[in-house]
Design a protein around this motif. Structure first.
Motif, PDB file in Angstrom:
ATOM      1  N   ASP A  67      -3.802  -4.264 -10.010  1.00 19.64           N
ATOM      2  CA  ASP A  67      -4.997  -3.805  -9.357  1.00 19.64           C
ATOM      3  C   ASP A  67      -5.866  -4.961  -8.355  1.00 19.64           C
ATOM      4  O   ASP A  67      -6.644  -4.295  -7.608  1.00 19.64           O
ATOM      5  CB  ASP A  67      -6.025  -3.361 -10.529  1.00 19.64           C
ATOM      6  CG  ASP A  67      -5.108  -2.124 -11.209  1.00 19.64           C
ATOM      7  OD1 ASP A  67      -4.225  -1.353 -10.684  1.00 19.64           O
ATOM      8  OD2 ASP A  67      -5.785  -1.605 -12.363  1.00 19.64           O
ATOM      9  N   GLU A  68      -5.751  -5.984  -8.786  1.00 25.03           N
ATOM     10  CA  GLU A  68      -6.492  -6.975  -8.132  1.00 25.03           C
ATOM     11  C   GLU A  68      -5.809  -7.068  -6.670  1.00 25.03           C
ATOM     12  O   GLU A  68      -6.755  -7.436  -5.962  1.00 25.03           O
ATOM     13  CB  GLU A  68      -6.496  -8.407  -8.968  1.00 25.03           C
ATOM     14  CG  GLU A  68      -7.376  -9.329  -8.194  1.00 25.03           C
ATOM     15  CD  GLU A  68      -8.924  -9.186  -8.114  1.00 25.03           C
ATOM     16  OE1 GLU A  68      -9.304  -9.564  -6.967  1.00 25.03           O
ATOM     17  OE2 GLU A  68      -9.370  -8.574  -8.936  1.00 25.03           O
ATOM     18  N   ARG A 110       0.970  -1.137  -0.019  1.00 23.25           N
ATOM     19  CA  ARG A 110      -0.139   0.006   0.020  1.00 23.25           C
ATOM     20  C   ARG A 110       0.808   1.166   0.058  1.00 23.25           C
ATOM     21  O   ARG A 110       1.923   1.344   0.772  1.00 23.25           O
ATOM     22  CB  ARG A 110      -1.058   0.020   1.220  1.00 23.25           C
ATOM     23  CG  ARG A 110      -2.082   0.906   1.157  1.00 23.25           C
ATOM     24  CD  ARG A 110      -3.229   0.703   2.068  1.00 23.25           C
ATOM     25  NE  ARG A 110      -2.866   0.040   3.437  1.00 23.25           N
ATOM     26  CZ  ARG A 110      -3.345  -0.592   4.048  1.00 23.25           C
ATOM     27  NH1 ARG A 110      -4.500  -1.069   3.760  1.00 23.25           N
ATOM     28  NH2 ARG A 110      -2.878  -0.963   5.549  1.00 23.25           N
ATOM     29  N   HIS A 119      -4.371  -4.694  -5.055  1.00 23.92           N
ATOM     30  CA  HIS A 119      -4.808  -3.656  -4.387  1.00 23.92           C
ATOM     31  C   HIS A 119      -6.373  -3.718  -3.834  1.00 23.92           C
ATOM     32  O   HIS A 119      -6.693  -3.311  -2.888  1.00 23.92           O
ATOM     33  CB  HIS A 119      -4.505  -2.394  -5.301  1.00 23.92           C
ATOM     34  CG  HIS A 119      -3.313  -1.817  -5.116  1.00 23.92           C
ATOM     35  ND1 HIS A 119      -2.760  -0.888  -3.892  1.00 23.92           N
ATOM     36  CD2 HIS A 119      -1.991  -1.842  -5.501  1.00 23.92           C
ATOM     37  CE1 HIS A 119      -1.576  -0.712  -4.055  1.00 23.92           C
ATOM     38  NE2 HIS A 119      -1.045  -1.072  -4.853  1.00 23.92           N
ATOM     39  N   ARG A 120      -6.994  -4.131  -4.962  1.00 22.62           N
ATOM     40  CA  ARG A 120      -8.511  -4.140  -4.529  1.00 22.62           C
ATOM     41  C   ARG A 120      -8.964  -5.513  -3.476  1.00 22.62           C
ATOM     42  O   ARG A 120      -9.805  -5.088  -2.686  1.00 22.62           O
ATOM     43  CB  ARG A 120      -9.480  -4.515  -5.837  1.00 22.62           C
ATOM     44  CG  ARG A 120     -10.828  -4.515  -5.947  1.00 22.62           C
ATOM     45  CD  ARG A 120     -11.770  -4.663  -7.198  1.00 22.62           C
ATOM     46  NE  ARG A 120     -10.765  -5.626  -8.170  1.00 22.62           N
ATOM     47  CZ  ARG A 120     -10.228  -5.118  -9.172  1.00 22.62           C
ATOM     48  NH1 ARG A 120      -9.916  -3.962  -9.410  1.00 22.62           N
ATOM     49  NH2 ARG A 120      -9.683  -5.936 -10.028  1.00 22.62           N
ATOM     50  N   SER A 121      -8.571  -6.378  -3.709  1.00 21.87           N
ATOM     51  CA  SER A 121      -8.823  -7.672  -2.700  1.00 21.87           C
ATOM     52  C   SER A 121      -7.955  -8.424  -1.867  1.00 21.87           C
ATOM     53  O   SER A 121      -8.286  -9.285  -1.268  1.00 21.87           O
ATOM     54  CB  SER A 121      -9.700  -8.642  -3.755  1.00 21.87           C
ATOM     55  OG  SER A 121      -8.792  -9.256  -4.661  1.00 21.87           O
TER      56      SER A 121
END
Length: 108
Positions: free
Chosen positions: A44-45, A6, A47-49
């Motif tokens: 992105d995946e 993050r 970061h998202r989940s």
């Protein structure tokens, strides 16, 4: 493997693993979050989940039976879980699963 962290606090969110010219998104303990694909989509995946999936219910396999559980702690080599299934035959608060994969551990 490539760590994904993050931006604001540096917390580890998961990993990207190269697979035949593509990238597979993984949790912090190496569980697949999806199929291999373009690096940006895999990033992105994660970061998202990557962390969100850890807070949901999971199932673990023991003695040929699947039991419901929650994740207490997750690290690169192991996951510490709390069985929540009333059918689970042992009176324990926590179990440690070493390198769990889709054949023995899965999100519900």
């Amino acid at each position: 493997m490539r760590e994904i962290r993050r931006d604001d606090d540096g917390a580890l969110l998961g990993f990207l693993r190269p697979v035949d010219g593509a990238w597979q998104p993984l949790t912090v303990f190496g569980y697949p979050l999806g199929e291999p694909g373009p690096q940006e989509e895999a990033h992105d995946e994660v970061h998202r989940s990557g962390l969100a999936v850890l807070s949901g219910p999971w199932r673990f396999l023991e003695g040929g039976q699947w039991y419901r559980c929650v994740i207490l702690e997750a690290a690169a080599e192991e996951v510490r879980i709390h069985p929540t299934d009333h059918r689970y035959p042992h009176d324990v608060y926590a179990l440690t699963l070493e390198r769990p994969g889709p054949g023995t551990f899965r999100p519900e």
